[in-house]
Design a protein around this motif. Structure first.
Motif, short mmCIF file in Angstrom:
data_model
loop_
_atom_site.label_atom_id
_atom_site.label_comp_id
_atom_site.label_asym_id
_atom_site.label_seq_id
_atom_site.Cartn_x
_atom_site.Cartn_y
_atom_site.Cartn_z
N GLY A 15 0.43 6.59 -6.35
CA GLY A 15 1.45 7.28 -5.57
C GLY A 15 1.95 6.57 -4.33
O GLY A 15 2.75 7.13 -3.58
N LYS A 16 1.52 5.34 -4.10
CA LYS A 16 2.01 4.58 -2.94
C LYS A 16 3.25 3.80 -3.37
O LYS A 16 3.26 2.57 -3.45
CB LYS A 16 0.91 3.67 -2.40
CG LYS A 16 -0.28 4.44 -1.85
CD LYS A 16 -1.30 3.53 -1.18
CE LYS A 16 -2.44 4.33 -0.58
NZ LYS A 16 -3.45 3.48 0.11
N HIS A 17 4.31 4.56 -3.62
CA HIS A 17 5.50 4.00 -4.25
C HIS A 17 6.26 3.02 -3.38
O HIS A 17 6.76 2.01 -3.88
CB HIS A 17 6.42 5.14 -4.69
CG HIS A 17 5.81 6.04 -5.72
ND1 HIS A 17 5.99 7.41 -5.74
CD2 HIS A 17 4.99 5.76 -6.77
CE1 HIS A 17 5.33 7.93 -6.75
NE2 HIS A 17 4.71 6.96 -7.39
N GLU A 18 6.39 3.32 -2.10
CA GLU A 18 7.20 2.45 -1.24
C GLU A 18 6.60 1.05 -1.14
O GLU A 18 7.33 0.05 -1.23
CB GLU A 18 7.35 3.08 0.15
CG GLU A 18 8.19 4.35 0.16
CD GLU A 18 9.55 4.16 -0.48
OE1 GLU A 18 10.22 3.14 -0.17
OE2 GLU A 18 9.95 5.00 -1.31
N LYS A 19 5.29 0.98 -0.98
CA LYS A 19 4.65 -0.33 -0.90
C LYS A 19 4.76 -1.06 -2.23
O LYS A 19 5.01 -2.28 -2.27
CB LYS A 19 3.18 -0.17 -0.50
CG LYS A 19 2.48 -1.50 -0.19
CD LYS A 19 1.12 -1.28 0.43
CE LYS A 19 0.47 -2.62 0.80
NZ LYS A 19 -0.85 -2.42 1.45
N ALA A 20 4.61 -0.32 -3.32
CA ALA A 20 4.75 -0.93 -4.65
C ALA A 20 6.16 -1.46 -4.85
O ALA A 20 6.36 -2.58 -5.35
CB ALA A 20 4.40 0.08 -5.73
N LEU A 21 7.15 -0.67 -4.47
CA LEU A 21 8.55 -1.10 -4.62
C LEU A 21 8.83 -2.36 -3.81
O LEU A 21 9.55 -3.25 -4.28
CB LEU A 21 9.49 0.03 -4.18
CG LEU A 21 9.60 1.22 -5.13
CD1 LEU A 21 10.35 2.37 -4.46
CD2 LEU A 21 10.30 0.83 -6.42
N ASP A 22 8.26 -2.45 -2.62
CA ASP A 22 8.46 -3.64 -1.79
C ASP A 22 7.88 -4.89 -2.45
O ASP A 22 8.49 -5.96 -2.44
CB ASP A 22 7.82 -3.44 -0.41
CG ASP A 22 8.62 -2.49 0.47
OD1 ASP A 22 9.80 -2.24 0.15
OD2 ASP A 22 8.07 -2.00 1.47
#
Length: 244
Positions: A129-136
């Protein structure tokens, strides 16, 4: 591919599992490196045994974890740490897995190996669920020359956006993915699904047609084709219940 799954399933790759750390500096290091390689091979045997059986026990992963820790104790390198992080994730120790992935990325290694480790870490982050870091991370991999499959990074970004119901953004990522790899069926399928969710039936139908041309038995595309045809029939008044 099951169209109803809500689980984020991304491209989790393991090329570093097949590689060995760089050359040691002296005879002592050479001995330690050789010992580490032996433990690494034992770890991979446990991985292989687990993948070839339907046993649900965590015991093979636990044994593999013991072996890879012995390899790290003998000769620490980013590849071995990444294997350890993967095993911890398989054993549902997510916090420790993230910590070890971070440690592995701090060590020097070949650029391609580091890119693969970054990909796997981003996949883990997305799944917890740590989507923003994954997207980066995936965004960085898209333009990283050491990362040999930028279409996978684009797909992974699109898949996260799809799961977040940001279909317009997902479409853009999937389109870029198939521009780089036109026969990337997963990207085409999720492009079709995103378009369908946006009620862009023309785009969805076109992608489904392409998928079924490339793979006639594609389960997800077949389901979506039937769904689109049914919706179009209703829109055209062909599926209405007419009574006198």
């Amino acid at each position: 591919m099951k169209h109803g799954s809500s689980l984020i399933k991304l491209f989790f790759i393991f090329p570093f599992l097949l590689l060995i750390c760089s050359c040691a500096k002296d005879s002592t290091d050479q001995k330690n490196k050789k010992l580490a390689q032996n433990y690494y091979k034992l770890c991979m045997l446990e991985f292989s045994d687990k993948s070839q059986t339907s046993v649900s026990s965590e015991e093979p992963y636990k044994k593999a974890l013991q072996y890879i820790q012995q390899a790290i104790d003998s000769y620490a390198c980013s590849e071995y740490l990444a294997v350890k992080a993967t095993l911890l994730f398989r054993l549902n120790d997510v916090a420790s897995s993230c910590k070890v992935f971070e440690e592995s990325l701090k060590l020097d290694c070949e650029p391609q190996i580091k890119a693969c480790i970054m990909n796997n870490y981003a996949c883990l982050l997305a799944q917890i669920g740590k989507h923003e870091k994954a997207l980066d991370i995936f965004k960085g991999l898209e333009t990283n020359n050491a990362y040999l499959t930028p279409q996978a990074a684009l797909f992974n970004r699109g898949k996260i956006m799809f799961e977040q119901a940001d279909y317009n953004a997902a479409v853009q990522e999937f389109l870029k993915a198939i521009q780089k790899s036109p026969d990337f069926l997963d990207a085409r399928y999720y492009l079709a699904m995103s378009a369908f969710r946006m009620n862009d039936l023309a785009l969805a139908k076109n992608e489904v047609k392409t998928i079924l041309f490339l793979e006639p038995g594609h389960e997800g595309a077949t389901w979506l084709k039937n769904k689109i045809d049914a919706d179009l029939s209703i829109d055209n008044g062909l599926g209405e219940d007419v009574s006198c």
